[in-house]
Design a protein around this motif. Structure first.
Motif, PDB file in Angstrom:
ATOM      1  N   HIS A 177      73.381  32.027  75.975  1.00 42.41           N
ATOM      2  CA  HIS A 177      72.127  32.795  76.520  1.00 42.41           C
ATOM      3  C   HIS A 177      71.897  32.482  77.721  1.00 42.41           C
ATOM      4  O   HIS A 177      71.217  33.118  78.467  1.00 42.41           O
TER       5      HIS A 177
ATOM      6  N   HIS B 173      67.695  28.187  79.735  1.00 42.29           N
ATOM      7  CA  HIS B 173      67.495  27.851  78.602  1.00 42.29           C
ATOM      8  C   HIS B 173      66.182  27.483  77.933  1.00 42.29           C
ATOM      9  O   HIS B 173      65.688  27.630  76.817  1.00 42.29           O
TER      10      HIS B 173
ATOM     11  N   LEU C  11      69.963  23.497  70.873  1.00 37.37           N
ATOM     12  CA  LEU C  11      71.310  24.244  71.146  1.00 37.37           C
ATOM     13  C   LEU C  11      71.871  24.586  69.723  1.00 37.37           C
ATOM     14  O   LEU C  11      72.203  23.930  68.876  1.00 37.37           O
ATOM     15  N   ILE C  12      72.248  26.004  69.774  1.00 33.62           N
ATOM     16  CA  ILE C  12      72.956  26.582  68.631  1.00 33.62           C
ATOM     17  C   ILE C  12      74.566  26.364  69.131  1.00 33.62           C
ATOM     18  O   ILE C  12      75.003  26.914  70.132  1.00 33.62           O
TER      19      ILE C  12
ATOM     20  N   GLN D 209      61.320  29.555  71.356  1.00 38.01           N
ATOM     21  CA  GLN D 209      62.270  29.603  70.427  1.00 38.01           C
ATOM     22  C   GLN D 209      62.919  28.289  69.849  1.00 38.01           C
ATOM     23  O   GLN D 209      62.949  27.518  70.666  1.00 38.01           O
ATOM     24  N   LYS D 210      62.937  27.920  68.875  1.00 43.87           N
ATOM     25  CA  LYS D 210      63.444  26.748  68.118  1.00 43.87           C
ATOM     26  C   LYS D 210      64.810  26.336  68.668  1.00 43.87           C
ATOM     27  O   LYS D 210      65.150  25.161  69.057  1.00 43.87           O
ATOM     28  N   PHE D 211      65.928  27.342  68.683  1.00 43.09           N
ATOM     29  CA  PHE D 211      67.343  27.109  69.210  1.00 43.09           C
ATOM     30  C   PHE D 211      67.828  28.320  69.719  1.00 43.09           C
ATOM     31  O   PHE D 211      67.328  29.439  69.564  1.00 43.09           O
ATOM     32  N   LYS D 212      68.690  28.305  70.821  1.00 39.57           N
ATOM     33  CA  LYS D 212      69.119  29.075  71.561  1.00 39.57           C
ATOM     34  C   LYS D 212      70.887  28.684  71.735  1.00 39.57           C
ATOM     35  O   LYS D 212      71.153  27.507  71.815  1.00 39.57           O
ATOM     36  N   SER D 213      71.635  29.593  72.032  1.00 36.02           N
ATOM     37  CA  SER D 213      72.979  29.361  72.137  1.00 36.02           C
ATOM     38  C   SER D 213      73.441  29.143  73.553  1.00 36.02           C
ATOM     39  O   SER D 213      72.602  29.556  74.495  1.00 36.02           O
TER      40      SER D 213
ATOM     41  N   GLU E 111      78.338  27.154  68.400  1.00 36.30           N
ATOM     42  CA  GLU E 111      79.248  28.223  67.769  1.00 36.30           C
ATOM     43  C   GLU E 111      80.449  28.148  67.562  1.00 36.30           C
ATOM     44  O   GLU E 111      81.146  29.022  67.123  1.00 36.30           O
TER      45      GLU E 111
END
Length: 181
Positions: free
Chosen positions: A9, A49, A129-130, A2-6, A132
């Protein structure tokens, strides 16, 4: 990958009962045991992550704010605060809880820089990193600032560039006796 994760996660929390085998000579939980637990949860958070094996590159700011008693519950919470190309900063918070009174104390907060590795030990790219919420922005930018300060410390006091004469006056009010030959 995945390119970005929160951060959500990979956030983790563990709670353990502190046993007599975890104590130091003063009867409190040994700081080394606490650091061991912190490193484990930082590894788990970073690995989750990055979806890869991770190693600890550095630990920033370890202050033991309150002692932990044998018989207390210790909760460790970990979250990704920052992502670089191959590294992540994992924020780890340690809290103790007295089982009888329910009183909780913040014992430590530290920042572990973890690096993702492949099977041959080479660095691997990690998902970004997303962010939020405002706290995520604060944590990410705080990590950037710590990174900048660490780089400054490394170069400022590098042996080849350090000029001791520039610092002798600063030592006048310290608990030190300078006797240069």
């Amino acid at each position: 990958m995945q390119k970005f994760k929160s951060a959500k996660h990979s956030q983790l929390s563990i709670t353990q009962l502190m046993l007599p085998s975890h104590s130091n000579f003063g009867g409190k939980v040994h700081g080394g045991h606490v650091l061991h637990l912190m490193d484990q949860i930082a590894f788990a958070c970073a690995s989750k992550h990055s979806n890869s094996y991770c190693v600890t590159a550095s630990v920033n700011k370890v202050d033991f704010l309150n002692p932990i008693e044998v018989g207390e519950l210790v909760t460790l919470k970990a979250s990704i605060n920052y992502t670089g190309r191959t590294s992540m900063v994992v924020g780890v918070r340690v809290e103790s809880e007295n089982i009888r009174t329910g009183k909780m104390l913040h014992c430590n907060s530290s920042y572990f820089t973890m690096v993702a590795k492949d099977a041959e030990g080479n660095n691997l790219p990690v998902p970004g990193l997303i962010i939020e919420d405002e706290q995520g922005v604060r944590r990410f930018t705080r990590s950037l600032e710590r990174k900048k300060q660490a780089m400054s410390r490394s170069t400022k006091f590098d042996e080849s560039q350090f000029k001791f004469q520039d610092y002798l006056k600063k030592l006048d009010k310290e608990n030190v006796k300078v006797m240069l030959r």
